[in-house]
Write a protein that holds these residues in place. Structure first.
Motif, PDB file in Angstrom:
ATOM      1  N   LYS A  25       0.832  -1.297   0.015  1.00 41.65           N
ATOM      2  CA  LYS A  25      -0.079  -0.181  -0.064  1.00 41.65           C
ATOM      3  C   LYS A  25       0.841   1.233  -0.060  1.00 41.65           C
ATOM      4  CE  LYS A  25      -3.825  -0.507   0.674  1.00 41.65           C
ATOM      5  NZ  LYS A  25      -4.980  -0.714  -0.265  1.00 41.65           N
ATOM      6  N   LEU A  26       0.997   2.078  -1.099  1.00 41.32           N
ATOM      7  CA  LEU A  26       1.937   3.133  -1.332  1.00 41.32           C
ATOM      8  C   LEU A  26       1.182   4.457  -1.422  1.00 41.32           C
ATOM      9  CD1 LEU A  26       4.862   3.684  -2.270  1.00 41.32           C
ATOM     10  CD2 LEU A  26       4.352   3.321  -4.553  1.00 41.32           C
ATOM     11  N   ARG A  27       1.487   5.174  -0.652  1.00 37.67           N
ATOM     12  CA  ARG A  27       1.044   6.628  -0.680  1.00 37.67           C
ATOM     13  C   ARG A  27       2.157   7.683  -1.533  1.00 37.67           C
ATOM     14  NH1 ARG A  27      -0.963   8.826   4.828  1.00 37.67           N
ATOM     15  NH2 ARG A  27       1.140   8.832   5.635  1.00 37.67           N
ATOM     16  N   ILE A  28       1.446   8.419  -2.414  1.00 38.53           N
ATOM     17  CA  ILE A  28       2.371   9.388  -3.037  1.00 38.53           C
ATOM     18  C   ILE A  28       1.840  10.673  -2.763  1.00 38.53           C
ATOM     19  CG2 ILE A  28       3.193  10.163  -5.340  1.00 38.53           C
ATOM     20  CD1 ILE A  28       1.446   6.738  -5.149  1.00 38.53           C
ATOM     21  N   THR A  29       2.646  11.605  -2.364  1.00 36.45           N
ATOM     22  CA  THR A  29       2.490  12.858  -1.829  1.00 36.45           C
ATOM     23  C   THR A  29       3.025  13.985  -2.707  1.00 36.45           C
ATOM     24  OG1 THR A  29       1.784  12.090   0.267  1.00 36.45           O
ATOM     25  CG2 THR A  29       2.111  14.642   0.017  1.00 36.45           C
ATOM     26  N   ASN A  30       2.453  15.023  -3.229  1.00 31.66           N
ATOM     27  CA  ASN A  30       2.949  15.917  -3.986  1.00 31.66           C
ATOM     28  C   ASN A  30       3.222  16.994  -3.220  1.00 31.66           C
ATOM     29  OD1 ASN A  30       4.070  17.410  -6.231  1.00 31.66           O
ATOM     30  ND2 ASN A  30       2.248  17.942  -7.102  1.00 31.66           N
ATOM     31  N   ALA A  31       4.232  17.734  -3.327  1.00 31.02           N
ATOM     32  CA  ALA A  31       4.877  18.572  -2.346  1.00 31.02           C
ATOM     33  C   ALA A  31       3.881  19.996  -2.655  1.00 31.02           C
ATOM     34  CB  ALA A  31       6.453  19.369  -2.572  1.00 31.02           C
ATOM     35  N   ASP A  32       3.640  20.314  -3.756  1.00 28.86           N
ATOM     36  CA  ASP A  32       2.835  21.407  -4.082  1.00 28.86           C
ATOM     37  C   ASP A  32       1.098  20.700  -4.113  1.00 28.86           C
ATOM     38  OD1 ASP A  32       1.065  23.356  -5.262  1.00 28.86           O
ATOM     39  OD2 ASP A  32       2.275  23.809  -6.743  1.00 28.86           O
ATOM     40  N   ARG A  33       0.460  20.918  -2.907  1.00 25.04           N
ATOM     41  CA  ARG A  33      -0.834  20.255  -2.767  1.00 25.04           C
ATOM     42  C   ARG A  33      -1.824  20.757  -3.748  1.00 25.04           C
ATOM     43  NH1 ARG A  33      -0.959  18.050   3.381  1.00 25.04           N
ATOM     44  NH2 ARG A  33       1.091  17.408   3.389  1.00 25.04           N
ATOM     45  N   ALA A  34      -1.678  21.817  -4.285  1.00 25.70           N
ATOM     46  CA  ALA A  34      -2.691  22.548  -5.062  1.00 25.70           C
ATOM     47  C   ALA A  34      -2.612  22.044  -6.455  1.00 25.70           C
ATOM     48  CB  ALA A  34      -2.758  23.792  -5.233  1.00 25.70           C
TER      49      ALA A  34
END
Length: 212
Positions: A25-34
């Motif tokens: 289960k992999l969570r990917i997050t973008n630094a620029d949340r918008a």
């Protein structure tokens, strides 16, 4: 421009597939949340960091086939490649969670299989290294393309019990041994000539008593 980070939340076996697989289960997050991510074609190389755990005496015995005598393990315990996996990721903003499906082999000619099978308990230190292509929308809503840098990675400690549970699902109380054809033919002829009904009894007949 997207700046993605990765985190493995859990890992569990998939029970109803043609061959053994683990779902990370992999969570990917973008630094620029918008920022709007259109799609991602994600590749992952998974390595086993063998030097980042301790080994019990029984484990050391079983792992000699890979690393030699324990007295030399300060030289022979090296990071080893496990496998490659990939997953397409659909559009998201901020973050998303996907299942990274990792095929697993029970072939004891494969180094990673020997390693996993040699462990009794504890955790397997993994390093997941990512690459791939990100398609995203810029401020003018125009589609842009960026590459995931090779520096993108995350660590995860896979419980040995998870791998054991997966193999128990697919191969309960069994193991696979791949033999060269001429060796198999000799073993088969021995089994037939001796009138031995099962392969287990054949191997037990050939094994020295002290090794049973």
């Amino acid at each position: 421009m997207p700046d993605l980070s990765f985190e493995v939340l859990t890992a569990e076996p998939l029970p109803f597939t043609a061959a053994p697989q683990l779902a990370f289960k992999l969570r990917i997050t973008n630094a620029d949340r918008a920022e709007a991510i259109n799609t991602v074609t994600l590749q992952c190389q998974i390595q086993i960091e063998t030097a980042r755990r301790r080994y019990a005496e029984d484990e050391q015995t079983r792992l000699r086939d890979l690393f030699g005598e324990p007295e030399r393990w300060n030289q022979t315990l090296k990071t080893m490649l496990w496998t490659h996996a990939s997953v397409p990721i659909s559009s998201f903003t901020d973050s998303t969670t996907v299942d990274l499906l990792v095929p697993c082999s029970f072939d004891f000619n494969v180094a990673a299989t020997k390693y996993f099978a040699g462990l009794d308990d504890g955790e397997i230190p993994l390093c997941l290294q990512f690459s791939g292509t990100v398609f995203y929308l810029d401020e003018d809503k125009l589609l842009q393309i960026a590459q995931i840098p090779w520096s993108a990675e995350t660590k995860y400690k896979l419980p040995v019990k998870v791998w054991q549970a997966m193999m128990d699902i697919y191969y309960p109380n069994t193991a696979w041994l791949n033999l060269r054809r001429d060796v198999f033919d000799r073993l088969y002829l021995y089994k037939v000539r001796q009138g031995i009904p099962t392969w287990e009894q054949t191997l037990e007949r050939l094994l020295p008593k002290e090794e049973k």
